[in-house]
Design an enzyme around this catalytic site. Sequence first.
Site, PDB file in Angstrom:
ATOM      1  N   ASP A 103      32.662 -16.812  -0.979  1.00 18.43           N
ATOM      2  CA  ASP A 103      32.207 -16.612   0.395  1.00 18.43           C
ATOM      3  C   ASP A 103      31.145 -15.522   0.378  1.00 18.43           C
ATOM      4  O   ASP A 103      31.369 -14.446  -0.197  1.00 18.43           O
ATOM      5  CB  ASP A 103      33.395 -16.200   1.272  1.00 18.43           C
ATOM      6  CG  ASP A 103      33.084 -16.246   2.761  1.00 18.43           C
ATOM      7  OD1 ASP A 103      31.959 -15.873   3.146  1.00 18.43           O
ATOM      8  OD2 ASP A 103      33.965 -16.640   3.532  1.00 18.43           O
ATOM      9  N   SER A 144      15.863 -21.035   7.188  1.00 23.93           N
ATOM     10  CA  SER A 144      16.111 -20.641   8.574  1.00 23.93           C
ATOM     11  C   SER A 144      15.959 -21.844   9.503  1.00 23.93           C
ATOM     12  O   SER A 144      15.884 -22.991   9.063  1.00 23.93           O
ATOM     13  CB  SER A 144      15.177 -19.495   8.965  1.00 23.93           C
ATOM     14  OG  SER A 144      15.561 -18.937  10.204  1.00 23.93           O
ATOM     15  N   LYS A 151      15.824 -22.275  15.851  1.00 28.55           N
ATOM     16  CA  LYS A 151      16.575 -21.489  16.836  1.00 28.55           C
ATOM     17  C   LYS A 151      16.419 -19.980  16.632  1.00 28.55           C
ATOM     18  O   LYS A 151      16.823 -19.179  17.483  1.00 28.55           O
ATOM     19  CB  LYS A 151      18.048 -21.895  16.814  1.00 28.55           C
ATOM     20  CG  LYS A 151      18.251 -23.323  17.328  1.00 28.55           C
ATOM     21  CD  LYS A 151      19.670 -23.802  17.190  1.00 28.55           C
ATOM     22  CE  LYS A 151      19.821 -25.213  17.758  1.00 28.55           C
ATOM     23  NZ  LYS A 151      18.954 -26.215  17.091  1.00 28.55           N
ATOM     24  N   ASN A 205      15.419 -29.677  13.127  1.00 26.44           N
ATOM     25  CA  ASN A 205      16.571 -30.498  12.765  1.00 26.44           C
ATOM     26  C   ASN A 205      16.226 -31.445  11.624  1.00 26.44           C
ATOM     27  O   ASN A 205      15.123 -31.980  11.568  1.00 26.44           O
ATOM     28  CB  ASN A 205      17.029 -31.327  13.974  1.00 26.44           C
ATOM     29  CG  ASN A 205      17.529 -30.452  15.102  1.00 26.44           C
ATOM     30  OD1 ASN A 205      18.619 -29.930  15.049  1.00 26.44           O
ATOM     31  ND2 ASN A 205      16.692 -30.272  16.123  1.00 26.44           N
ATOM     32  N   VAL A 206      17.189 -31.649  10.747  1.00 27.27           N
ATOM     33  CA  VAL A 206      17.021 -32.579   9.645  1.00 27.27           C
ATOM     34  C   VAL A 206      17.927 -33.771   9.885  1.00 27.27           C
ATOM     35  O   VAL A 206      19.117 -33.624  10.175  1.00 27.27           O
ATOM     36  CB  VAL A 206      17.327 -31.909   8.295  1.00 27.27           C
ATOM     37  CG1 VAL A 206      17.346 -32.926   7.171  1.00 27.27           C
ATOM     38  CG2 VAL A 206      16.277 -30.835   8.003  1.00 27.27           C
ATOM     39  N   VAL A 220      22.941 -35.323  15.452  1.00 27.70           N
ATOM     40  CA  VAL A 220      22.994 -36.141  16.657  1.00 27.70           C
ATOM     41  C   VAL A 220      23.048 -37.629  16.307  1.00 27.70           C
ATOM     42  O   VAL A 220      23.596 -38.441  17.067  1.00 27.70           O
ATOM     43  CB  VAL A 220      21.791 -35.814  17.575  1.00 27.70           C
ATOM     44  CG1 VAL A 220      20.476 -36.304  16.970  1.00 27.70           C
ATOM     45  CG2 VAL A 220      21.978 -36.411  18.959  1.00 27.70           C
TER      46      VAL A 220
END
Length: 328
Positions: free
Chosen positions: A61, A124, A127, A165-166, A173
Amino acid sequence: MFKDKTVLVTGGTGSWGYELVRQLLKQEPKEIRIFSRNESNQFVMRQEFDNHPKLKFIIGDIKEKDSLLEACHEVEYIYHLAALKHVPVCEDQPIEALKTNVIGTQNVIDAAIKFNVHKVIYISTDKASSPSNFYGLTKAMGEKLIIHANTLKTKTRFVCIRGGNVLGTNGSVIHVFKKQIRDKGTIGITDLNMTRFFLTIEDAIKLVFKATTESRGGETFVMKMPSVKIVDFAYVLAEAANMKNIEIKTLGVRPGEKIHELLLSEYESKNTIIYDEQYFVILPTIHIEGLKEHYLEYKPANLFNYNSNKELMSRSEIREMLKKGGFI
């Protein structure tokens, strides 16, 4: 570039990680270390890559610096993908988002410096530009930390790559709409005017490699991406499923959600140059030796901002993009 090199990918079991690893393997690295928290995802990924001998899976982590330090030994490149990414999750659990997306990023920086990693590439999101939600805010802070790391006494170079978005990534979506079409015969949309930037994962990773090769450290590469109206996206998917009279329901804007996304804010545009047909580059407001001089010959972007509500794709163009990505 990566021949006989050791590469660490944080958050490597996600959609970006899969494609990044696929394309990295073609370049004959010495080893790819896939660092993530999820044992089950690592098991599945190991099977999908047929237990490839160059892949090393590490449970860890980024919030825990000790495990990162161990993973970074003799690493030459780090792709930092690990993050809490879902807007509602980060709104509901901001402390966890802060620990992972901000403190975790600083841990990556510290580990990279300690082991003289050649370059760190931070992935990044749109957003992070003028953020309206906690996810975007933490990613913007991550960008600032990455850029600032280039001012420290280290040979390690740090670069940001910002995209929208990818297609087809976890929680995309596409998957949501397909399930709604299949199960309910309706599609729920936040707002009929909503727009988003989109790119296929294959093209996104190719652009990531380009920025990896050509960056000096300290700049933010911004992908030039096509944008779509989400309602058009929904209709194309419905048509592909032979649903001609699909019902569209308006759900309303969720906390922190924007109708249109920005890849470049008004403020950032003042420090942005046109790099080529695929990228803008945001130059930092802090001094990084030699960086602004390197980009003196490039033309300023002269944009007010870079908004997803401009130059929208037609439905036929969306259809072609989805076909290219194998989604219809």
